[in-house]
Design an enzyme around this catalytic site. Structure first.
Site, PDB file in Angstrom:
ATOM      1  N   ALA A 148       0.830  -1.201   0.000  1.00 40.64           N
ATOM      2  CA  ALA A 148       0.000   0.000   0.000  1.00 40.64           C
ATOM      3  C   ALA A 148       0.863   1.249   0.000  1.00 40.64           C
ATOM      4  CB  ALA A 148      -0.923   0.011   1.216  1.00 40.64           C
ATOM      5  N   SER A 149       0.518   2.184  -0.847  1.00 39.34           N
ATOM      6  CA  SER A 149       1.167   3.496  -0.887  1.00 39.34           C
ATOM      7  C   SER A 149       0.294   4.425  -1.724  1.00 39.34           C
ATOM      8  CB  SER A 149       2.567   3.420  -1.521  1.00 39.34           C
ATOM      9  OG  SER A 149       3.432   2.580  -0.800  1.00 39.34           O
ATOM     10  N   ASN A 150       0.471   5.723  -1.527  1.00 38.74           N
ATOM     11  CA  ASN A 150      -0.108   6.733  -2.411  1.00 38.74           C
ATOM     12  C   ASN A 150       1.029   7.600  -2.939  1.00 38.74           C
ATOM     13  OD1 ASN A 150      -2.707   5.928  -1.460  1.00 38.74           O
ATOM     14  ND2 ASN A 150      -2.554   7.416   0.211  1.00 38.74           N
ATOM     15  N   ASN A 175      -2.104   1.968  -5.695  1.00 36.48           N
ATOM     16  CA  ASN A 175      -1.952   0.523  -5.751  1.00 36.48           C
ATOM     17  C   ASN A 175      -2.958  -0.221  -6.609  1.00 36.48           C
ATOM     18  OD1 ASN A 175      -1.122   1.090  -2.471  1.00 36.48           O
ATOM     19  ND2 ASN A 175       0.409   0.321  -3.896  1.00 36.48           N
TER      20      ASN A 175
END
Length: 848
Positions: free
Chosen positions: A241-243, A517
């Site tokens: 998970a990342s933005n 993601n």
């Protein structure tokens, strides 16, 4: 596939969901780091290390080797234990120093990593690496060793202080660890499955020699046969998970580019980021963060551009079923012809309880694709087994890729590094130039299948439920006995079998690009990225996650009341504030409908909740009135003082992942429409007379979960959600993926460290993270960076949520998390004069 394997292969799919996500032991060594390369050791390293507020290291040197030396020294000051521990891991020496471990955890790790063979591959590759790579890792290892020499093993400020396995490392040790990091979404997630794969005994009357244990294997190894892996938490908590947002000139207040980097990584163990500023005067000036134990910068900025990463939704490996030759469980059919598997007898040294040294030998097997896997509940039958091929096992371009990125003078050179090396292992890249060019690309390692194979695979997804469910879990399951599913050797590919750079999804814009993601298809909030891309890059024209939709809503909002202000164009402060606005997408669009629904029902009956046949929560009639009032008063934000945020999380978390996406009914009224990917599915599903209302049942279940955990419905998020920082409870804002919050926090064992770390108590229900102590946070928003390129150069604000140090007695260990809790951004000091005037400046020069 044989019909009799169906039930076992259905169990495989649970293992596949967890992923989302040749060598022998070379015998006794002289010491825990006992590997060297044959290059003469360089002397004459010199670097200046200046520490500023929160312990950030600013390192200046005259050449790449000395710069890496300074980084190795400073990194060891803060995180020496992480690298020392990981060197043992990939060399298969944890059992030698720590014993077999609980449930043979260390043995499993050792056998798995030795079978994977990344350490042996790295040593074979090392002599042929570029001069720049040699300078980088030789300098880094020399700096790490210099710190160890200066401090002494007993003087380390960390959990490994005084341990006999902490010893000098070589450049190739550091390089081998870097190579292992590239396997985070493939081989590293499969270690336990590789280590446990043993052939079954042959049925009576059939041939037996093919499956017999080799001489000396013994009963100790045979006892592992058929046993499922015992610790799957590591597999289920991959850093996925990342933005990341790149704001171009059209959405910038002054036309300069802006970047928001928000990787959601573990707060404990080797996958922690370490903040650093690297300078070679006149040649390189680079600020950002890198995983502890690696040289260079993985996410960051220069005077001219900035970049971040998110984990790609594509596939870094393909799993294969292979049909076995009757009576020969270590031979398989390939286009109707018999093929023998290859085997490796691996011996691991094992420390005994009395301190003496024993050993265990295990034979592990591979097809021509790669290692055989032992998935829980599936294992290895007489007729079928599972194997896989890894897109990153040969990725020796990985370090050259990042060295080229770090040395790039501008965005064009940065992009060229991707085209030249294509060594990004598992990430989307989101980048922006100072003049506002925003670039998105998924150049991560992706298997290449033929048009025929893709058509056959797409048909299998429609007709074979096993393949379909695997695909829903973002895993590709192919028929390994059919040569159609071999990877293609395409011109321009980094390695045989991979998609070449020219065929990878990428786009440059002047408004914005982003990723959270989901696949490449929605790289902009208002326009999709269409193209003839491999489905192994991730699915196009499918529903996006609530978190992706929230990111898109924030970025496309140009209204006067929106996050970009009255002009609809972001400045640095607006960008930073938007990243921590803590608004949840599911509550944004569904809360009012849920409140209206629950006002019409004072009570609701729920059946027992079971988990694996065990009753977790009893059947009950639940009063919804208080819950309805709590949700009505809540504004949908996941801030520390908000009452209702945790109740909504428990409610929305009762819906299955497929319901959250609208793939199955029960939550949304309007289905997904590819023409409106941000706004659909939409609306709360209406009630029906055919069954109990799932909306009310799930709200009632949320109330039950609160009651079982002993928390009042009126508890604020800050009272429930916190990090344990050396025994200090620090309240944490933010939400999870189902909440649809950009600031993601949670709990997960996403690293493979031997470091003792805080654990949480039992959760009260499946698909809930709530315990009697609330929500323990040890994962999520980690290195949060907002950058703006203005007329005077880059300006930036940052959080490193867990701080720079492994030392749990340091004020920085707690203070950094308290700073994040208070949303007290730290201004990055980048210019030399600002570094020199920092009120907490400490400076020293290190040499060897």
């Amino acid at each position: 596939m044989h019909a009799r394997t169906t039930s076992r292969l259905m169990a495989l799919l649970a293992g596949l969901a967890l992923l989302l996500a040749g060598c022998t032991n070379d015998g006794e060594r002289s010491g825990p780091a006992g590997s060297t390369d044959d290059r003469p050791e360089r002397r004459g390293y010199e670097a200046t290390i200046r520490r500023t507020t929160d312990g950030v290291a600013h390192i200046t040197a005259g050449d790449l080797g000395s710069l890496a030396f300074g980084q190795g020294y400073a990194s060891a000051e803060d995180h020496s234990c992480d690298l020392a521990d990981q060197v043992l891991k990939i060399r298969g020496e944890r059992s030698k120093w720590f014993g077999p471990g609980e449930n043979d955890r260390n043995l499993t790790s050792d056998f798995g990593w030795l079978a994977l063979g990344i350490d042996a591959r790295a040593r074979q590759e090392w002599p042929d690496k570029s001069d720049g790579v040699h300078e980088l890792f030789e300098g880094f290892a020399a700096g790490w060793n210099a710190y160890l020499e200066d401090a002494g093993v007993d003087g380390i400020d960390g959990w490994c202080a005084g341990q006999p396995w902490v010893a000098p490392i070589s450049a190739v040790d550091a390089y081998a660890y870097a190579r292992s990091v590239a396997l985070q979404a493939s081989g590293a997630r499969l270690i336990e499955f590789i280590a446990g794969a043993q052939p079954p005994a042959v049925t009576a009357g059939g041939p037996s020699g093919d499956a017999s244990a080799p001489p000396g294997e013994g009963a100790a190894t045979a006892s592992h046969r058929g046993r499922a892996p015992t610790d799957l938490a590591v597999l289920g908590a991959a850093p996925s998970a990342s933005n990341a947002w790149a704001i171009g000139s059209e959405r910038s207040a002054d036309g300069g580019g802006l970047l928001l980097a928000n990787p959601h990584f573990p707060w404990e163990g080797e996958l922690r980021f370490w903040e650093v500023h690297l300078t070679i005067p006149g040649e390189l000036d680079l600020y950002g963060a890198q995983l502890a134990g690696l040289p260079g910068v993985g996410i960051g900025f220069t005077e001219n551009f900035a970049w971040s990463h998110t984990v790609s939704a594509g596939n870094r490996f393909t799993a294969y079923t292979v049909d076995l030759v009757p009576g020969k469980p270590t031979s398989y059919l390939y286009d109707g012809e018999e093929r023998p598997m290859t085997s490796r007898a691996i011996t691991v040294q094992v420390r005994q309880p009395d301190g003496t040294m024993g050993s265990e030998t295990r034979t592990l097997w591979s097809t021509h694709y790669g290692p055989v896997l032992d998935f829980p509940g599936v294992g290895w039958t007489e007729s079928t087994t599972i194997t896989y091929r890894d897109a990153n096992i040969d990725n020796d371009e990985f370090v050259d890729q990042y060295l080229a990125m770090n040395r790039a003078a501008d965005l064009d050179e940065f992009i060229a590094a991707h085209q030249t090396h294509t060594g990004v292992p598992l990430f989307n890249t989101i980048a922006v130039s100072a003049d506002g060019r925003a670039w998105y690309a998924d150049t991560s390692a992706t298997p290449a299948l033929s048009t025929e194979a893709i058509a056959a695979y797409e048909e299998a997804k429609r007709t074979d439920p096993m393949v379909a469910i695997a695909a829903q879990n973002r895993a590709v399951l192919l028929d390994g006995s059919d040569s159609r599913f071999e990877w293609l050797d395409l011109p321009g590919a980094r390695d045989p079998g991979l998609v070449p750079y020219a065929a990878m999804p990428k786009v440059e814009r002047r408004d914005h690009v982003f990723n959270a993601n989901d696949s490449y298809w929605l790289a902009n909030a208002t326009e999709t990225l269409e193209g003839d891309y491999s489905p192994l890059h991730g699915p196009p024209r499918t529903a996006r996650s609530p978190r992706t939709r929230e990111n898109a809503v924030v970025l496309r909002d140009t209204s006067a009341s929106g996050p970009a202000g009255a002009d609809g164009r972001f400045d640095l402060d607006e960008l930073a504030a938007a990243s921590l606005a803590n608004r949840g997408y599911t509550s944004r669009v569904l809360k009012d409908g849920v409140v209206q629904r629950c006002r019409g029902a004072a009570t609701v009956a729920v059946p027992p909740l079971t988990d694996g046949g065990t009753e977790v929560l009893p059947a009950a009639t639940v009063d919804l009135r208080d819950a309805c009032e709590v949700l009505d008063r809540w504004d949908g934000r996941y801030e520390l003082d908000r009452v209702g945020a945790a109740l909504w999380r428990e409610f929305i978390g009762r819906f299955e992942p497929a319901q959250l996406l609208g793939d199955t009914p029960g939550l949304w009224a309007e289905p997904f429409d590819p023409a409106r990917p941000v706004d659909t599915p939409a609306g709360l599903a209406p009630t029906t007379d055919a069954s109990p209302d799932p909306v009310l049942v799930n709200l009632a279940r949320a109330v039950q979960i609160f009651q079982a955990a002993g928390h009042p419905l009126t508890a604020s998020l800050g009272e429930l959600q916190a990090a344990d920082r050396a025994g200090v409870r620090v309240p944490i804002h933010g939400g999870d993926n189902a909440d649809g919050v950009t600031n993601v926090v949670g709990y997960g064992a996403g690293s493979s460290t031997m470091e003792p770390t805080p654990g949480r108590g039992p959760t009260v229900a499946p698909r809930s993270a709530l315990t009697a102590d609330g929500y323990l946070i040890n994962n999520g928003t980690s290195f949060l960076l907002a950058v703006h390129f203005g007329p005077d150069g880059p300006e930036a604000k940052v959080f490193l949520t867990y701080g720079q140090t492994q030392d749990r007695t340091s004020p920085l260990f707690v203070g950094a998390t308290e700073r994040f809790s208070a949303k007290d951004w730290r201004t990055v000091v980048f210019k030399n004069e600002d570094v020199a005037s920092d009120r907490n400046l400490q400076e020293k020069t290190v040499r060897r």
